[in-house]
Design an enzyme around this catalytic site. Structure first.
Site, PDB file in Angstrom:
ATOM      1  N   ALA A 137      85.804 165.900  80.944  1.00  0.00           N
ATOM      2  CA  ALA A 137      84.446 166.341  80.580  1.00  0.00           C
ATOM      3  C   ALA A 137      83.741 166.875  81.826  1.00  0.00           C
ATOM      4  O   ALA A 137      84.350 167.004  82.883  1.00  0.00           O
ATOM      5  CB  ALA A 137      83.676 165.172  79.992  1.00  0.00           C
ATOM      6  N   ASN A 138      82.475 167.188  81.709  1.00  0.00           N
ATOM      7  CA  ASN A 138      81.681 167.587  82.882  1.00  0.00           C
ATOM      8  C   ASN A 138      80.264 167.038  82.721  1.00  0.00           C
ATOM      9  O   ASN A 138      79.956 166.385  81.731  1.00  0.00           O
ATOM     10  CB  ASN A 138      81.690 169.106  83.046  1.00  0.00           C
ATOM     11  N   ARG A 139      79.415 167.297  83.709  1.00  0.00           N
ATOM     12  CA  ARG A 139      78.108 166.635  83.759  1.00  0.00           C
ATOM     13  C   ARG A 139      77.010 167.324  82.939  1.00  0.00           C
ATOM     14  O   ARG A 139      75.849 166.955  83.039  1.00  0.00           O
ATOM     15  CB  ARG A 139      77.616 166.563  85.209  1.00  0.00           C
ATOM     16  N   SER A 140      77.343 168.344  82.174  1.00  0.00           N
ATOM     17  CA  SER A 140      76.298 169.040  81.423  1.00  0.00           C
ATOM     18  C   SER A 140      75.583 168.087  80.452  1.00  0.00           C
ATOM     19  O   SER A 140      76.225 167.311  79.754  1.00  0.00           O
ATOM     20  CB  SER A 140      76.932 170.189  80.632  1.00  0.00           C
TER      21      SER A 140
ATOM     22  N   ALA B  24      78.710 174.284  78.894  1.00  0.00           N
ATOM     23  CA  ALA B  24      79.636 174.191  80.021  1.00  0.00           C
ATOM     24  C   ALA B  24      81.006 173.871  79.421  1.00  0.00           C
ATOM     25  O   ALA B  24      81.404 172.715  79.317  1.00  0.00           O
ATOM     26  CB  ALA B  24      79.184 173.102  80.979  1.00  0.00           C
TER      27      ALA B  24
END
Ligand code: C5P
Length: 409
Positions: free
Chosen positions: A216-219, A282
């Protein structure tokens, strides 16, 4: 104070404050409303007076503070029916789970609930409560009832709670967010995108490794969700395709929830054709080639597993080159360096009309935060916008998109 900020000049707001720790923010809300020229008449529940005092509320609002249903003085002076009618809008901030339950069921056992039952004016509710209370099926039922009754909600937002160590959906919207919602209700905006359709992607994607792990990512989805709301306020019929986020679905927008890039792509294409598209999500660039059907087990002595990655579909690029391409396609570029240069290349490669570039280096706190600092990259020029909140970026960007769309069509 400039004229622009006197946006609520002469508007009469009945502010109902119920009993939650977020009541301290209502003091600031009163200030912000007064700054904008509004008249604020406050009603406080008994519980609210445990958190802030009628003296402070009265001083900031420069108004009598109404607290009692059976007050001979107040009833002779204004009366609960007049309180409910002599205003342009009723704002309940904070709205506790208890007050919302009363409203949903038509109870009237104190001044606040009686005024709300007698009201024939629009009502804006800013809930504030513990995330468990917000998520409770009873509260969900009450919120659904109140929405069906035509009441408008702002928030709650995700974040830290006053209770130590707790976080989640339940914080009251910030005073300026409430002010923006009030302005949207009281100052009928022009609706340049009436009858037009828009697709917005938002949030991160989750790409599974096995049934329990994912990439995942921090969006946070804040910017994309705010843009979806802003386009809806301009009259567009908006479909928001959101990856996993902790935000509430925006009001007046059709939200489709997805997890992976491939699901996001399918949902976006299923919404085609559309007049405008803004790809804010993102999206993970890669996914694991074959996610394991079972949890990958750690065996003593085994080497760490190697993940074979494959590229995800580039949704923006596909939308930008689609035979039914929306008239206006906008992309985002989250970069940590060479923001402008990379934005220019991206504009051409993705077939977008505009790339909104932002520097997401950790020091900026933009990824996952509430502020944003963006540059608009057009084929022939770059426009830098000053730092502002993601809501303000959304508002300005939606207006700019409407202008660009109308100029093209
Ligand atoms: O290439 P990059 O990921 O930097 O491009 C960012 C822009 O492209 C964003 O608008 C994002 O929503 C979109 N994008 C997409 N699908 C991908 C990757 C990015 O729609 N797989």
């Amino acid at each position: 104070m400039s004229l622009e900020t006197k946006s609520l000049h002469g508007k009469r707001i009945l502010l109902i404050i119920s009993g939650g720790i977020a009541a301290y923010k209502s003091l600031d809300l009163i200030r912000r409303l007064k700054e904008r020229g509004a008249e604020v008449r406050p009603v406080m529940t008994a519980a609210a007076q445990h958190f802030i005092t009628p003296l402070a509320v009265g001083a900031l609002s420069a108004s009598h503070v109404y607290t009692e249903l059976f007050s001979r003085e107040d009833e002779q002076d204004v009366g609960h029916i007049r309180l409910a009618r002599e205003c342009d809008l009723i704002v309940v901030a904070p709205a506790t789970a208890d007050l919302m339950a009363k409203m949903a069921n038509g109870l009237a056992d104190d001044l606040a609930s009686t005024v709300l039952l007698a009201a024939d004016r629009p009502v804006l509710i800013a809930p504030a409560m513990n995330p468990k209370m917000w998520a409770h099926p009873a509260t969900k039922r009450n919120v659904a009832t109140l929405k069906a009754d035509g009441l408008t909600f702002i928030g709650p937002m995700a974040g830290e709670m006053a209770e130590k160590g707790e976080s989640g959906l339940g914080r009251m919207a910030e005073p300026l967010e409430i002010v923006a919602a009030i302005e949207a209700l009281l100052t009928p905006a022009e609706k340049p995108l009436s009858g037009k359709t828009a697709i917005v992607t938002s949030g991160p994607t989750h790409e599974p490794i096995d049934p329990v792990r994912y990439i995942a990512n921090r969006s946070s989805g804040r910017q994309g969700h705010a843009i979806a709301s802003a386009l809806a306020r301009l009259g567009a019929e908006v479909t928001l395709v959101s990856g996993p986020v902790t935000l509430a679905d925006p009001h007046g927008v059709k939200t489709i929830h997805v997890e992976t890039a491939e699901e996001m792509r399918q949902a976006v294409l299923a919404t085609f054709p559309a007049d405008l598209a803004v790809m804010v999500a993102a999206v993970a660039d890669w996914r694991v080639a074959t996610a394991s059907e079972h949890k990958i087990k750690k065996q003593p002595g085994d080497a760490a597993p190697t993940l074979q990655m494959v590229e995800n579909p580039d949704i923006l690029k596909e939308v930008g080159h689609h035979p039914e391409r929306p008239s206006l396609v906008v992309g985002f570029a989250a970069e940590t360096r060479n923001v402008e240069e990379n934005g220019k290349t991206k504009l051409a490669r993705k077939g977008a009309d505009l790339i909104v570039a932002n520097d997401v280096s950790p020091a900026t706190g933009i990824m996952g935060g509430t502020q944003n600092s963006v540059s608009l990259i057009f084929a022939d020029r770059v426009e830098h916008w000053p730092d502002m909140t993601k809501d303000q970026v959304a508002e300005k960007l939606a207006l700019r998109m409407a202008e660009m769309f109308l100029a093209k069509t």
